[in-house]
Design an enzyme around this catalytic site. Structure first.
Site, PDB file in Angstrom:
ATOM      1  N   ASP A   1      15.506 -66.575  38.953  1.00  0.00           N
ATOM      2  CA  ASP A   1      15.668 -68.007  38.857  1.00  0.00           C
ATOM      3  C   ASP A   1      16.001 -68.548  40.100  1.00  0.00           C
ATOM      4  O   ASP A   1      16.428 -69.710  40.412  1.00  0.00           O
ATOM      5  CB  ASP A   1      17.028 -68.293  37.732  1.00  0.00           C
TER       6      ASP A   1
ATOM      7  N   LYS B   1      22.189 -75.322  35.554  1.00  0.00           N
ATOM      8  CA  LYS B   1      20.543 -75.835  35.267  1.00  0.00           C
ATOM      9  C   LYS B   1      20.829 -75.430  33.544  1.00  0.00           C
ATOM     10  O   LYS B   1      21.545 -74.776  33.191  1.00  0.00           O
ATOM     11  CB  LYS B   1      19.649 -74.855  35.701  1.00  0.00           C
TER      12      LYS B   1
END
Length: 313
Positions: free
Chosen positions: A155, A29
């Site tokens: 996350d 990401k």
């Protein structure tokens, strides 16, 4: 560098075979922007950040163990006990939560750099949760899996949800969104970033005004950690300055990875070919839907299609 883009590989990876492992993508990401709005009494920082997945990352090869409920994880990672590995912990959490009596063989094909700020460990944990939920037929909802994931890392829920998202607070408030899917050149300087050092630095901005998502998307993206990181880590500064010659570039998370964005793949590849040898790097496209979720959608569709076929008499 050899390409590990998921989009081409997934087309050949959605056929289930008894006893044979399936390859599940564990995407990287980027934090397209990161703003620090304040600090809570408990020491956590209040953030506004935008996550987008990349068409690039690690793979988890997973097969079910029907003979026992053991989680067998390979390869061993130096200086990390298996029971402390996020992948192993994710699998055990799901086993306990859903009362699963099956086990799993999990092999990690590690491609992403360690400590790069591109979410490798969190993504691995999420891929384990989501994939095993499918293989074991545990039938937990995405929200239930995300709650499990949050116990492993802040996350992890983003990767479990599998959609580009705007996150606020300490990352627990998530709003799906659709940023432009651009092409990126990502470089990993040879620096190991201490997130604690960055967030304890007195020069770190902690009072960036909160703005609406619409306003943030309409403005140039920035990362409040960037100046502090480059003051501490010279190789990050060198990589960032090199990229800035060619395109808008910034830090992701607290680093060490930096990235530049391009509208077209050819532009990104042309810049990447000039990359200094000192930097690990890759080219990848931004994706608003995680490759893992795209694969599971294909698997579910294939399974449903097979079940609906009429019997041949």
């Amino acid at each position: 560098m050899k390409s590990h883009q998921f989009s081409t590989a997934l087309c050949q990876n959605t056929t289930e075979s008894n006893g044979q492992p399936l390859r599940f993508p564990s995407p990287a990401k980027l934090n397209l922007f990161l703003y620090i709005n304040g600090k809570f009494p408990n020491g956590y920082h209040e953030l506004q950040t935008l996550f987008q997945f990349l068409d690039f990352g690690d793979w988890l090869d997973i097969s079910i163990r029907e003979q026992d409920n053991q989680i067998v994880l390979t390869p061993e990672i130096p200086n990390l006990k298996t029971e402390n590995n996020l992948i192993y912990r994710a699998a055990k959490l799901l086993q306990e939560k859903a009362n699963i009596q099956l086990g799993a063989n999990i092999h990690l094909d590690k491609i992403l750099p360690m400590g790069g700020g591109v979410g490798g460990g969190s993504s691995n944990a999420a891929t384990a949760l989501v994939s095993l939920n499918y293989l074991w037929q545990a039938n937990l909802s995405i929200d239930e899996l995300a709650k499990l994931g949050l116990t492993l890392g802040a996350d992890v829920p983003i990767f479990v949800h599998g959609h580009a998202a705007f996150a606020e607070g300490v990352g627990e408030k998530i709003t799906y969104c659709e940023p432009a899917e651009k092409w990126f050149v990502i470089l990993k300087p040879d620096d190991s970033i201490s997130t604690a050092v960055i967030f304890q630095d007195p020069n770190l901005p902690r009072n960036t005004p909160k703005k609406s998502l619409a306003q943030l998307l309409s403005e140039p993206y920035k990362n409040d950690c960037e100046k502090v990181v480059i003051n501490h880590y010279s190789n990050v500064e060198k990589a960032l300055n090199w990229l800035l010659q060619y395109a808008p570039a910034r830090l992701t998370g607290t680093g060490a990875c930096v990235f530049a964005e391009f509208d077209h793949e050819a532009e990104a590849q042309a810049v990447f070919r000039q990359k200094p040898e000192a930097f690990f790097g890759f080219v990848a496209k931004g994706l608003n839907v995680s490759p893992l979720h795209a694969m599971l959608k294909q698997l579910s569709s294939t399974h449903t299609h097979r079940q609906s076929k009429p019997e041949v008499l």
